[in-house]
Write an enzyme that holds these catalytic residues in place. Sequence first.
Site, PDB file in Angstrom:
ATOM      1  CB  SER A 134      34.166  38.608  32.414  1.00 31.68           C
ATOM      2  OG  SER A 134      34.537  38.258  33.525  1.00 31.68           O
ATOM      3  NE  ARG A 180      39.628  36.217  30.910  1.00 32.26           N
ATOM      4  CZ  ARG A 180      40.187  36.161  32.225  1.00 32.26           C
ATOM      5  NH1 ARG A 180      41.630  35.825  32.548  1.00 32.26           N
ATOM      6  NH2 ARG A 180      39.278  35.976  33.257  1.00 32.26           N
ATOM      7  CD  GLU A 189      36.480  37.262  29.087  1.00 33.32           C
ATOM      8  OE1 GLU A 189      35.629  36.343  28.746  1.00 33.32           O
ATOM      9  OE2 GLU A 189      36.991  37.518  30.462  1.00 33.32           O
TER      10      GLU A 189
HETATM   11  N1  EPU Z   1      33.384  44.595  41.648  1.00 33.70           N
HETATM   12  C1  EPU Z   1      32.675  45.581  41.644  1.00 33.70           C
HETATM   13  N2  EPU Z   1      31.255  45.580  41.066  1.00 33.70           N
HETATM   14  C2  EPU Z   1      30.949  44.543  40.295  1.00 33.70           C
HETATM   15  C3  EPU Z   1      31.665  43.252  40.161  1.00 33.70           C
HETATM   16  C4  EPU Z   1      33.104  43.447  40.792  1.00 33.70           C
HETATM   17  O1  EPU Z   1      32.675  46.542  42.255  1.00 33.70           O
HETATM   18  O2  EPU Z   1      29.589  44.623  39.810  1.00 33.70           O
HETATM   19  C5  EPU Z   1      34.702  44.762  42.140  1.00 33.70           C
HETATM   20  C6  EPU Z   1      34.747  43.515  43.097  1.00 33.70           C
HETATM   21  O3  EPU Z   1      34.025  44.051  44.580  1.00 33.70           O
HETATM   22  C7  EPU Z   1      36.101  43.140  43.225  1.00 33.70           C
HETATM   23  C8  EPU Z   1      36.588  43.390  41.973  1.00 33.70           C
HETATM   24  O4  EPU Z   1      35.800  44.277  41.259  1.00 33.70           O
HETATM   25  O5  EPU Z   1      36.834  43.798  44.139  1.00 33.70           O
HETATM   26  C9  EPU Z   1      37.001  42.310  41.096  1.00 33.70           C
HETATM   27  O6  EPU Z   1      35.817  41.473  40.908  1.00 33.70           O
HETATM   28  P1  EPU Z   1      36.037  39.794  40.757  1.00 33.70           P
HETATM   29  O7  EPU Z   1      36.759  39.374  41.856  1.00 33.70           O
HETATM   30  O8  EPU Z   1      34.799  39.212  40.529  1.00 33.70           O
HETATM   31  O9  EPU Z   1      36.979  39.608  39.266  1.00 33.70           O
HETATM   32  P2  EPU Z   1      36.771  40.393  37.978  1.00 33.70           P
HETATM   33  O10 EPU Z   1      37.825  41.359  37.710  1.00 33.70           O
HETATM   34  O11 EPU Z   1      35.434  41.062  37.812  1.00 33.70           O
HETATM   35  C10 EPU Z   1      38.074  38.636  36.932  1.00 33.70           C
HETATM   36  C11 EPU Z   1      37.682  37.846  35.525  1.00 33.70           C
HETATM   37  C12 EPU Z   1      36.858  36.467  35.942  1.00 33.70           C
HETATM   38  C13 EPU Z   1      37.547  35.602  37.244  1.00 33.70           C
HETATM   39  C14 EPU Z   1      37.631  36.685  38.223  1.00 33.70           C
HETATM   40  C15 EPU Z   1      38.174  36.123  39.421  1.00 33.70           C
HETATM   41  C16 EPU Z   1      38.067  38.978  33.747  1.00 33.70           C
HETATM   42  C17 EPU Z   1      37.572  39.963  32.440  1.00 33.70           C
HETATM   43  N3  EPU Z   1      37.443  38.417  34.520  1.00 33.70           N
HETATM   44  O12 EPU Z   1      36.679  39.204  36.839  1.00 33.70           O
HETATM   45  O13 EPU Z   1      36.813  35.675  34.825  1.00 33.70           O
HETATM   46  O14 EPU Z   1      36.773  34.654  37.325  1.00 33.70           O
HETATM   47  O15 EPU Z   1      38.546  37.895  37.753  1.00 33.70           O
HETATM   48  O16 EPU Z   1      39.611  35.898  39.321  1.00 33.70           O
HETATM   49  O17 EPU Z   1      39.323  39.071  33.709  1.00 33.70           O
HETATM   50  C18 EPU Z   1      35.661  35.429  32.754  1.00 33.70           C
HETATM   51  O18 EPU Z   1      36.617  35.372  31.982  1.00 33.70           O
HETATM   52  O19 EPU Z   1      34.627  35.093  32.120  1.00 33.70           O
HETATM   53  C19 EPU Z   1      35.654  35.581  34.235  1.00 33.70           C
HETATM   54  C20 EPU Z   1      34.510  35.149  34.813  1.00 33.70           C
END
Ligand code: EPU
Length: 337
Positions: free
Chosen positions: A237, A163, A333
């Site tokens: 995010s 990022r 971010e």
């Molecule tokens: N999770 C929780 N609680 C929550 C949200 C998530 O426990 O409230 C857990 C989920 O259950 C899952 C894990 O966290 O096991 C990961 O969640 P998710 O797959 O939604 O990914 P993320 O790490 O929260 C990142 C990116 C997103 C991208 C997703 C999918 C960052 C900061 N964010 O989110 O990107 O869509 O992976 O690859 O790296 C963005 O950059 O704006 C964005 C939405």
Amino acid sequence: MLHKNHSLKKLNTFGVEAKVKLFAEVFSLDELTNLFADEKVDREKILVLGSGSNILFTKDFDGLVIKLSSSDIKIIDETTNTVLIEADAGVIWNDLVKFCVDRNFGGIENLTLIPGTVGAAPIQNIGAYGHELADYFDSLKGIFIKSGNRKTFSKSDCRFAYRSSIFKEEFKNEFIISSVRLKVSKSSKPNTSYKGLSDYLSKKEIANPTIKDVSDAVTEIRRSKLPDPTKIGNAGSFFKNPVLSENSFRSLKAEYPDIIKFSSDSGQIKISAGWLIEKCGWRGKRTGDVGTSPDHALIICNFGNATGAEILEFAMRIKEEVANKFGIKLEEEVNIF
Ligand code: EPU
């Protein structure tokens, strides 16, 4: 043309109000050069907007906001296995994804539906479901605001990281990206190793997904988890996923065995910021019109008429809670302005 005292409310996906002294919509590099020559323009106070999907305005801006609206996508070169594509900065990112998916060009299908423009994509090296822009990036062109000099950046020049890139660090607000070249594949197999994606495909019993299958799957997963910014103000995010040393991770894991971790490269471990926030009891929490999404604690939403300052204050309270409970400092971010 320069517009005076322009509202930015419709130009940011949080949907917050902020006024800017001057606003201009620009379609080419030459138009940018002409704009810089205008005596009303102070080059020290310029901000470039794509579709405003990764920015939080907390105050009015006494300068010039430029919206880049150039919108061409061209195939520059093709070999047996690869295609070099150039897209203007103003192209909507998802239109570029569709361009590739429709032609069965593989690479960026995991990045389906990420809001924003092509010109904004390299700044924070957008990523999702196991891929990031840098994996397919070839080069970009643009112009330095102060000198007016044009430059082409190769992939290594951009210093991509999670990022981040040189345009979020050393050249922050100094360089305007006008077009981006990506190298995609005519023969690669889709990467479906990201847990959320592989789970979804097995549930649908799709064993050998096509590029379109993956793009459709990502569309559905995103729609089910992430609030649509055209309906509920948000910028995806709000924080980055924090990266810890193995030692810090081990001691945290001893206390919280269900902690969620991602990749582990060069001895560092990325953990889920959404999980940390949820564990602090902040998933679906709301103060007035600001709150975290009930489906994803990492997404801060404007449920009505919140101001940028209120959203920032809410975000700072989250940061404080996570720091107090886990000793981890979350990093934004979203760009705060
Ligand atoms: N999770 C929780 N609680 C929550 C949200 C998530 O426990 O409230 C857990 C989920 O259950 C899952 C894990 O966290 O096991 C990961 O969640 P998710 O797959 O939604 O990914 P993320 O790490 O929260 C990142 C990116 C997103 C991208 C997703 C999918 C960052 C900061 N964010 O989110 O990107 O869509 O992976 O690859 O790296 C963005 O950059 O704006 C964005 C939405």
